[in-house]
Write a protein that holds these residues in place. Structure first.
Motif, PDB file in Angstrom:
ATOM      1  N   LEU A 169      21.518  25.512 -36.756  1.00  0.00           N
ATOM      2  CA  LEU A 169      21.122  25.067 -38.084  1.00  0.00           C
ATOM      3  C   LEU A 169      22.235  25.293 -39.104  1.00  0.00           C
ATOM      4  O   LEU A 169      22.945  26.290 -39.040  1.00  0.00           O
ATOM      5  CB  LEU A 169      19.880  25.819 -38.563  1.00  0.00           C
ATOM      6  CG  LEU A 169      18.605  25.732 -37.714  1.00  0.00           C
ATOM      7  CD1 LEU A 169      17.508  26.581 -38.352  1.00  0.00           C
ATOM      8  CD2 LEU A 169      18.146  24.299 -37.561  1.00  0.00           C
ATOM      9  N   VAL A 170      22.322  24.361 -40.049  1.00  0.00           N
ATOM     10  CA  VAL A 170      23.059  24.579 -41.297  1.00  0.00           C
ATOM     11  C   VAL A 170      22.050  24.313 -42.399  1.00  0.00           C
ATOM     12  O   VAL A 170      21.623  23.170 -42.589  1.00  0.00           O
ATOM     13  CB  VAL A 170      24.275  23.654 -41.433  1.00  0.00           C
ATOM     14  CG1 VAL A 170      24.977  23.900 -42.774  1.00  0.00           C
ATOM     15  CG2 VAL A 170      25.254  23.847 -40.277  1.00  0.00           C
ATOM     16  N   LEU A 171      21.635  25.362 -43.102  1.00  0.00           N
ATOM     17  CA  LEU A 171      20.604  25.239 -44.120  1.00  0.00           C
ATOM     18  C   LEU A 171      21.216  25.442 -45.499  1.00  0.00           C
ATOM     19  O   LEU A 171      21.907  26.439 -45.733  1.00  0.00           O
ATOM     20  CB  LEU A 171      19.495  26.265 -43.884  1.00  0.00           C
ATOM     21  CG  LEU A 171      18.818  26.223 -42.507  1.00  0.00           C
ATOM     22  CD1 LEU A 171      17.703  27.263 -42.430  1.00  0.00           C
ATOM     23  CD2 LEU A 171      18.276  24.833 -42.189  1.00  0.00           C
ATOM     24  N   LEU A 172      20.937  24.510 -46.406  1.00  0.00           N
ATOM     25  CA  LEU A 172      21.476  24.562 -47.760  1.00  0.00           C
ATOM     26  C   LEU A 172      20.324  24.589 -48.760  1.00  0.00           C
ATOM     27  O   LEU A 172      19.456  23.703 -48.741  1.00  0.00           O
ATOM     28  CB  LEU A 172      22.358  23.345 -48.052  1.00  0.00           C
ATOM     29  CG  LEU A 172      23.558  23.099 -47.139  1.00  0.00           C
ATOM     30  CD1 LEU A 172      23.229  22.095 -46.044  1.00  0.00           C
ATOM     31  CD2 LEU A 172      24.747  22.584 -47.957  1.00  0.00           C
ATOM     32  N   GLY A 173      20.318  25.586 -49.621  1.00  0.00           N
ATOM     33  CA  GLY A 173      19.370  25.635 -50.720  1.00  0.00           C
ATOM     34  C   GLY A 173      17.917  25.504 -50.300  1.00  0.00           C
ATOM     35  O   GLY A 173      17.150  24.766 -50.935  1.00  0.00           O
ATOM     36  N   ALA A 174      17.492  26.222 -49.265  1.00  0.00           N
ATOM     37  CA  ALA A 174      16.110  26.136 -48.802  1.00  0.00           C
ATOM     38  C   ALA A 174      15.149  26.628 -49.874  1.00  0.00           C
ATOM     39  O   ALA A 174      15.457  27.567 -50.615  1.00  0.00           O
ATOM     40  CB  ALA A 174      15.935  26.953 -47.518  1.00  0.00           C
ATOM     41  N   PRO A 175      13.942  26.037 -49.977  1.00  0.00           N
ATOM     42  CA  PRO A 175      12.986  26.473 -50.999  1.00  0.00           C
ATOM     43  C   PRO A 175      12.260  27.763 -50.651  1.00  0.00           C
ATOM     44  O   PRO A 175      11.594  28.345 -51.499  1.00  0.00           O
ATOM     45  CB  PRO A 175      12.002  25.298 -51.063  1.00  0.00           C
ATOM     46  CG  PRO A 175      12.054  24.699 -49.688  1.00  0.00           C
ATOM     47  CD  PRO A 175      13.465  24.859 -49.228  1.00  0.00           C
ATOM     48  N   THR A 176      12.354  28.189 -49.383  1.00  0.00           N
ATOM     49  CA  THR A 176      11.778  29.459 -48.943  1.00  0.00           C
ATOM     50  C   THR A 176      12.843  30.203 -48.148  1.00  0.00           C
ATOM     51  O   THR A 176      13.800  29.603 -47.643  1.00  0.00           O
ATOM     52  CB  THR A 176      10.543  29.237 -48.054  1.00  0.00           C
ATOM     53  OG1 THR A 176      10.908  28.437 -46.919  1.00  0.00           O
ATOM     54  CG2 THR A 176       9.440  28.518 -48.814  1.00  0.00           C
ATOM     55  N   THR A 177      12.681  31.518 -48.018  1.00  0.00           N
ATOM     56  CA  THR A 177      13.660  32.311 -47.277  1.00  0.00           C
ATOM     57  C   THR A 177      13.554  32.031 -45.781  1.00  0.00           C
ATOM     58  O   THR A 177      12.478  32.208 -45.200  1.00  0.00           O
ATOM     59  CB  THR A 177      13.427  33.810 -47.526  1.00  0.00           C
ATOM     60  OG1 THR A 177      13.554  34.069 -48.931  1.00  0.00           O
ATOM     61  CG2 THR A 177      14.449  34.646 -46.767  1.00  0.00           C
ATOM     62  N   PRO A 178      14.618  31.575 -45.139  1.00  0.00           N
ATOM     63  CA  PRO A 178      14.579  31.333 -43.697  1.00  0.00           C
ATOM     64  C   PRO A 178      14.175  32.600 -42.942  1.00  0.00           C
ATOM     65  O   PRO A 178      14.618  33.704 -43.268  1.00  0.00           O
ATOM     66  CB  PRO A 178      16.008  30.906 -43.378  1.00  0.00           C
ATOM     67  CG  PRO A 178      16.509  30.298 -44.654  1.00  0.00           C
ATOM     68  CD  PRO A 178      15.896  31.144 -45.729  1.00  0.00           C
ATOM     69  N   SER A 179      13.332  32.428 -41.939  1.00  0.00           N
ATOM     70  CA  SER A 179      12.707  33.552 -41.255  1.00  0.00           C
ATOM     71  C   SER A 179      13.333  33.818 -39.889  1.00  0.00           C
ATOM     72  O   SER A 179      13.393  32.923 -39.039  1.00  0.00           O
ATOM     73  CB  SER A 179      11.211  33.256 -41.070  1.00  0.00           C
ATOM     74  OG  SER A 179      10.615  34.122 -40.139  1.00  0.00           O
ATOM     75  N   ALA A 180      13.735  35.059 -39.670  1.00  0.00           N
ATOM     76  CA  ALA A 180      14.268  35.439 -38.361  1.00  0.00           C
ATOM     77  C   ALA A 180      13.195  35.333 -37.282  1.00  0.00           C
ATOM     78  O   ALA A 180      13.494  35.009 -36.127  1.00  0.00           O
ATOM     79  CB  ALA A 180      14.821  36.858 -38.418  1.00  0.00           C
ATOM     80  N   ALA A 181      11.928  35.599 -37.637  1.00  0.00           N
ATOM     81  CA  ALA A 181      10.848  35.493 -36.651  1.00  0.00           C
ATOM     82  C   ALA A 181      10.688  34.054 -36.174  1.00  0.00           C
ATOM     83  O   ALA A 181      10.483  33.803 -34.982  1.00  0.00           O
ATOM     84  CB  ALA A 181       9.539  36.002 -37.253  1.00  0.00           C
ATOM     85  N   ARG A 182      10.813  33.102 -37.091  1.00  0.00           N
ATOM     86  CA  ARG A 182      10.701  31.695 -36.697  1.00  0.00           C
ATOM     87  C   ARG A 182      11.915  31.243 -35.886  1.00  0.00           C
ATOM     88  O   ARG A 182      11.797  30.391 -35.007  1.00  0.00           O
ATOM     89  CB  ARG A 182      10.569  30.817 -37.936  1.00  0.00           C
ATOM     90  CG  ARG A 182       9.259  30.914 -38.675  1.00  0.00           C
ATOM     91  CD  ARG A 182       9.105  29.767 -39.655  1.00  0.00           C
ATOM     92  NE  ARG A 182       7.894  29.921 -40.451  1.00  0.00           N
ATOM     93  CZ  ARG A 182       7.868  30.443 -41.668  1.00  0.00           C
ATOM     94  NH1 ARG A 182       8.991  30.861 -42.232  1.00  0.00           N
ATOM     95  NH2 ARG A 182       6.727  30.564 -42.316  1.00  0.00           N
ATOM     96  N   LEU A 183      13.060  31.798 -36.197  1.00  0.00           N
ATOM     97  CA  LEU A 183      14.308  31.290 -35.623  1.00  0.00           C
ATOM     98  C   LEU A 183      14.877  32.196 -34.538  1.00  0.00           C
ATOM     99  O   LEU A 183      16.048  32.095 -34.192  1.00  0.00           O
ATOM    100  CB  LEU A 183      15.338  31.108 -36.745  1.00  0.00           C
ATOM    101  CG  LEU A 183      14.920  30.148 -37.866  1.00  0.00           C
ATOM    102  CD1 LEU A 183      15.984  30.093 -38.955  1.00  0.00           C
ATOM    103  CD2 LEU A 183      14.646  28.752 -37.321  1.00  0.00           C
TER     104      LEU A 183
END
Length: 254
Positions: A169-183
C-alpha cells in the motif's frame, strides 16, 4: 598527414554526414535502424495515460508498464475526485514500477458525473478492479494499491480482505488512522501526508505497523495540502522504491 583505414572506419556515420554532400547525408539518414532499437520502439508505447473502456463500468485511466504490460498498481482517488490528473502526475514513476490503473469512482458527485466517489462496498470495488485489469489483459494478483483520502480508506479495506491480491500500500491523507490489525498480512506500506495537511493519522498508522513488525515508513510531501499531489514523480518514485527494497517477500504459491 596519414590516417589509417581503421581510423577512417571508426568515424562511421559521423564522417559520412559531416564530410559529404547532401545526397550522401540523405543516404546515411536512410540507413535502417538497428534491430534492437527497432524492437524497443515497437514495444514501448508512448508515456501517456490512456482511457480504456471497461464493459459495464466507467472507463479507467492506464499508464502501461514496461513494454506495454498491463499495470501492476491501482490508484484510487479521493471523494468527489477524478483519477486522470493524479495518474498523469507520476506517470514516469508509474511505468518504471509496473504501470498504474486509475479506477474512477462509481458514484457521481454531480449531475454531469465527471467527479465521483466510491461506494463503500469493498466486494464491489474488488470486482471493478478485477474487471478493469481483465480489460487490459492483466489479473489482480500481488498489486500495489495507492489510495488518496477516501481512496486510502478503500485501499486499506481491500488489503484487509484480500492481502495476497492487494499486498502493498501507498496511503496518502487517509481519513482514519490505518490499522496494523487490519493490515497484519500485507507485505509493506508507505504512509504519506502533505506538509500542510493533518499529519497525525498517517504518522500513527506508520508507527503502529512498525510496532507490529510490518514493513512501513512515513513520508511527507513538501508544500502539499489535502488532495494535492505535488512533486509527484519524485515522491511516488521514492515511495515505490522503498516498497521494492523493504516489503516482505512474496509468499510462495501453494
Amino acid at each position: 598527414m596519414n590516417i589509417s583505414v581503421a581510423a577512417l572506419a571508426g568515424l562511421g556515420l559521423a564522417a559520412l554526414t559531416i564530410g559529404c554532400g547532401k545526397e550522401d547525408r540523405a543516404l546515411a539518414e536512410e540507413r535502417p535502424v538497428a534491430p534492437a532499437m527497432a524492437e524497443r520502439r515497437a514495444v514501448e508505447p508512448p508515456l501517456v495515460a490512456t482511457e480504456v473502456p471497461v464493459p459495464g463500468d466507467r472507463p479507467v485511466f492506464i499508464v502501461t508498464g514496461p513494454r506495454g504490460a498491463c499495470p501492476r498498481m491501482v490508484f484510487l482517488h479521493g471523494m468527489c475526485g477524478h483519477g486522470l490528473g493524479y495518474v498523469q502526475a507520476f506517470q514516469r514513476a508509474a511505468r518504471e514500477h509496473g504501470g498504474v490503473l486509475g479506477l474512477q469512482g462509481d458514484v457521481p458527485c454531480g449531475a454531469d458525473g465527471v467527479f465521483t466517489k466510491y461506494a463503500p462496498d469493498v466486494e464491489e470495488q474488488d470486482g471493478r478492479i478485477r474487471s478493469a485489469l481483465s480489460a487490459c489483459g492483466g489479473e489482480a494478483e500481488d498489486l500495489v494499491v495507492i489510495g488518496y483520502s477516501q481512496g486510502a480508506y478503500i485501499a486499506e479495506r481491500l488489503a484487509e480482505r484480500w492481502p495476497a491480491r492487494y499486498s502493498r500500500l501507498v496511503l496518502l491523507g487517509a481519513p482514519t488512522t490505518p490499522s496494523a490489525a487490519r493490515l497484519r498480512h500485507i507485505r509493506g506500506a508507505v504512509m504519506i501526508s502533505g506538509e500542510l495537511d493533518a499529519k497525525h493519522r498517517m504518522k500513527a498508522g506508520a508507527s503502529g505497523l512498525i510496532a507490529a513488525k510490518i514493513p512501513a515508513v512515513y513520508r511527507e510531501m513538501p508544500g502539499a495540502r489535502h488532495g494535492e499531489l505535488l512533486d509527484a514523480e519524485r515522491v511516488m518514485d521514492e515511495a515505490l522504491d522503498w516498497l521494492d527494497a523493504n516489503a516482505r517477500p512474496r509468499p510462495e504459491s501453494r
